[in-house]
Design an enzyme around this catalytic site. Structure first.
Site, short mmCIF file in Angstrom:
data_model
loop_
_atom_site.label_atom_id
_atom_site.label_comp_id
_atom_site.label_asym_id
_atom_site.label_seq_id
_atom_site.Cartn_x
_atom_site.Cartn_y
_atom_site.Cartn_z
N GLU A 67 38.99 -44.07 -11.49
CA GLU A 67 40.02 -44.61 -12.38
C GLU A 67 39.76 -46.07 -12.72
O GLU A 67 39.94 -46.49 -13.86
CB GLU A 67 41.40 -44.44 -11.76
CG GLU A 67 41.95 -43.03 -11.78
CD GLU A 67 41.38 -42.16 -10.67
OE1 GLU A 67 41.69 -40.95 -10.65
OE2 GLU A 67 40.63 -42.69 -9.82
N HIS A 136 50.85 -37.66 -4.81
CA HIS A 136 50.82 -37.14 -6.17
C HIS A 136 52.23 -36.94 -6.73
O HIS A 136 52.43 -36.15 -7.64
CB HIS A 136 50.08 -35.80 -6.22
CG HIS A 136 48.63 -35.88 -5.89
ND1 HIS A 136 48.18 -36.13 -4.61
CD2 HIS A 136 47.53 -35.74 -6.66
CE1 HIS A 136 46.86 -36.13 -4.61
NE2 HIS A 136 46.44 -35.90 -5.84
#
Length: 257
Positions: A67, A136
């Site tokens: 990322e 998550h």
């Protein structure tokens, strides 16, 4: 272009996002998408399914699992003329992009005396679902809402999702859009014609005279349910959706209250 009231059809939240991206990619060849599993897989939530078939792998790019790396790539691409849309599949992973977004994308315009801009969009998620556990399932939108130089949008309906995303892609500044994972199958009316939604303009989702409920993202649907229950006992509740937490339509909130 302001919001419009043209003919509508029912789309899901995910379909509205996909349509916005496709329309903007057809309109502007500088728009591209990059992120993990955005091409053949269409993201884990299948939001981007079909885009790689139309626009090819040069504009819908699957990236390595980094990322920080591909967000930094997008910042540089935006500074040099492209309009990248970065897909961070789970909002928890924005922790890995904080230097690129907070120290670079948000500050470049100011540190260059206005000579540089970073017209990029980061799309990511919030909320819990799919038994995804603690790494998550977080909602971290407040972090980016406090960074000067970043704009933050939280759509609550398919209509808002399409209009806000199109505005974000055309904005000369970096914009972060948070989408609740639980809303991708939510259906609602979306105009067939061209429209965008201006940032910093709250939307009164339900008018009322007794109390004000302010909600964002999927909590707007919860607030509307609460307003309906209150109506049954004679309490008129107004539900306001800021739509963007920065810029924030403070006047609309204060006037309602």
């Amino acid at each position: 272009m302001p919001e419009t009231t043209t003919a509508t059809r029912e789309l899901t939240f995910a379909e509205a996002i996909r349509e916005a991206l496709a329309e903007e990619m057809r309109r502007d060849a500088r728009v591209c998408i990059l992120g993990e599993d955005v091409a053949e897989a269409g993201t884990p939530f299948k939001v981007l399914s079909g885009l790689v078939e139309e626009f090819g792998k040069s504009r819908v790019l699957d990236t390595p699992i980094s990322e920080a790396g591909f967000t930094g790539l997008a910042v540089g691409a935006a500074m040099t003329g492209l309009r990248p849309v970065v897909d961070i599949m789970f909002g928890d992973f924005i922790t890995l992009t904080m230097d690129q977004m907070v120290n670079q994308a948000a500050k470049v315009h100011y540190m260059s005396g206005g000579k540089w801009s970073v017209p990029m969009v980061m799309r990511t998620t919030l909320g819990a679902t799919r038994r995804s556990a603690a790494q998550h399932s977080q909602s971290l939108h407040a972090w980016f809402s406090h960074i000067p130089g970043l704009k933050v949008a939280l759509p609550s309906t398919p209509y808002d999702a399409k209009g806000l995303l199109k505005t974000a892609i055309r904005d000369p500044n970096p914009v972060v859009i948070f989408e609740d994972k639980m809303m991708y199958k939510l259906k609602g009316p979306v105009p067939t014609g061209e429209y965008t939604i201006p940032f910093g303009v709250a939307d009164v989702k339900r008018e009322g005279t007794d109390i004000t409920i302010v909600a964002t993202s999927s909590m707007v649907q919860v607030a509307l349910g609460a307003a309906s229950l209150l109506g049954e006992i004679g309490v008129s509740a107004e539900v306001i959706d800021p739509r963007t937490t920065w810029p924030l339509d403070e006047r609309a909130l204060v006037e309602s209250a």
